[in-house]
Design a protein around this motif. Structure first.
Motif, mmCIF file in Angstrom:
data_model
loop_
_atom_site.group_PDB
_atom_site.id
_atom_site.type_symbol
_atom_site.label_atom_id
_atom_site.label_comp_id
_atom_site.label_asym_id
_atom_site.label_seq_id
_atom_site.Cartn_x
_atom_site.Cartn_y
_atom_site.Cartn_z
ATOM 1 N N MET A 113 38.751 5.380 75.864
ATOM 2 C CA MET A 113 39.734 5.296 76.946
ATOM 3 C C MET A 113 40.437 6.630 77.091
ATOM 4 O O MET A 113 40.784 7.272 76.109
ATOM 5 N N ALA A 114 40.688 7.002 78.327
ATOM 6 C CA ALA A 114 41.442 8.219 78.599
ATOM 7 C C ALA A 114 42.933 7.958 78.379
ATOM 8 O O ALA A 114 43.361 6.821 78.189
ATOM 9 N N THR A 115 43.703 9.005 78.443
ATOM 10 C CA THR A 115 45.156 8.920 78.328
ATOM 11 C C THR A 115 45.712 7.959 79.369
ATOM 12 O O THR A 115 45.311 7.994 80.530
ATOM 13 N N LYS A 116 46.613 7.069 78.935
ATOM 14 C CA LYS A 116 47.312 6.123 79.824
ATOM 15 C C LYS A 116 46.360 5.234 80.619
ATOM 16 O O LYS A 116 46.686 4.799 81.717
ATOM 17 N N ASP A 117 45.182 4.958 80.088
ATOM 18 C CA ASP A 117 44.180 4.163 80.782
ATOM 19 C C ASP A 117 44.259 2.706 80.323
ATOM 20 O O ASP A 117 44.870 2.386 79.310
ATOM 21 N N THR A 118 43.632 1.808 81.073
ATOM 22 C CA THR A 118 43.524 0.396 80.706
ATOM 23 C C THR A 118 42.070 -0.032 80.792
ATOM 24 O O THR A 118 41.285 0.557 81.535
#
Length: 184
Positions: A113-118
């Protein structure tokens, strides 16, 4: 005539200690009320949060019933990476239990998952056993009738462990997870 007696009554010493104690206490209160250094480092940093959605289930009949099948649960684990860095997970165990009795096991898939991803992770938890023990089946039936039946879903994600209590009322809903506290 002026007195030549320079007798010290100890008041200066006592006042000095009182002022020191007040200053030290105020300093302690100030230090304990300041935010932690971690929160000062990055105000946008948030922890990873998770929730579980019970999509479907089967096999919750008593083991002696003619229609008994193996317990199986379709889950959707929602992950919110609140961190300011990417998150990678190689897959982990998921345990579904009722009243402390494990009913089924599954695994989360691997993901990045990338930064601040869901993301949402589908999980199938199954069991080799057929049906439920008679006592557990009676308890579950009663608690479902009283609308208090809950499954406990436990899983590891990256470096954290999460636990969710999911209502077993047949309604599809999302239940927030929490990090279990360790007891020494």
């Amino acid at each position: 005539m002026a007195s030549t007696n320079n007798k010290d009554d100890g008041c200066g010493f006592c006042c000095c200690w009182m002022v020191s104690a007040i200053l030290l206490g105020g300093f302690f209160v100030l230090l304990t009320s300041l935010p932690s250094m971690d929160s000062l480092a990055d105000p946008f940093e948030q922890p990873t949060t998770c929730s579980v959605e019970l999509v479907g289930f089967k096999g919750l009949q008593p083991a002696m019933a003619s229609e008994a099948t193996s317990p199986a649960f379709d889950l959707l684990i929602h992950v919110n990476n609140g961190h300011t860095f990417s998150l990678a997970h190689g897959g982990g165990d998921v345990v579904v239990s009722y009243s402390g009795v494990p009913l089924a096991r599954g695994r989360t898939p691997s993901f990045e998952m990338a930064t601040k991803d869901t993301t949402a992770l589908p999980v199938k938890a199954t069991s080799a056993a057929v049906g439920l023990p008679e006592d557990l089946s009676r308890l579950m039936t009663d608690e479902r009738r009283w609308a208090v039946a809950q499954l406990r879903i436990e899983f590891g994600l990256a470096w954290d462990s999460f636990t969710c209590n999911v209502e077993l009322d047949g309604q599809q809903r999302v239940s927030e997870c929490y990090r279990p506290t360790l007891v020494n």
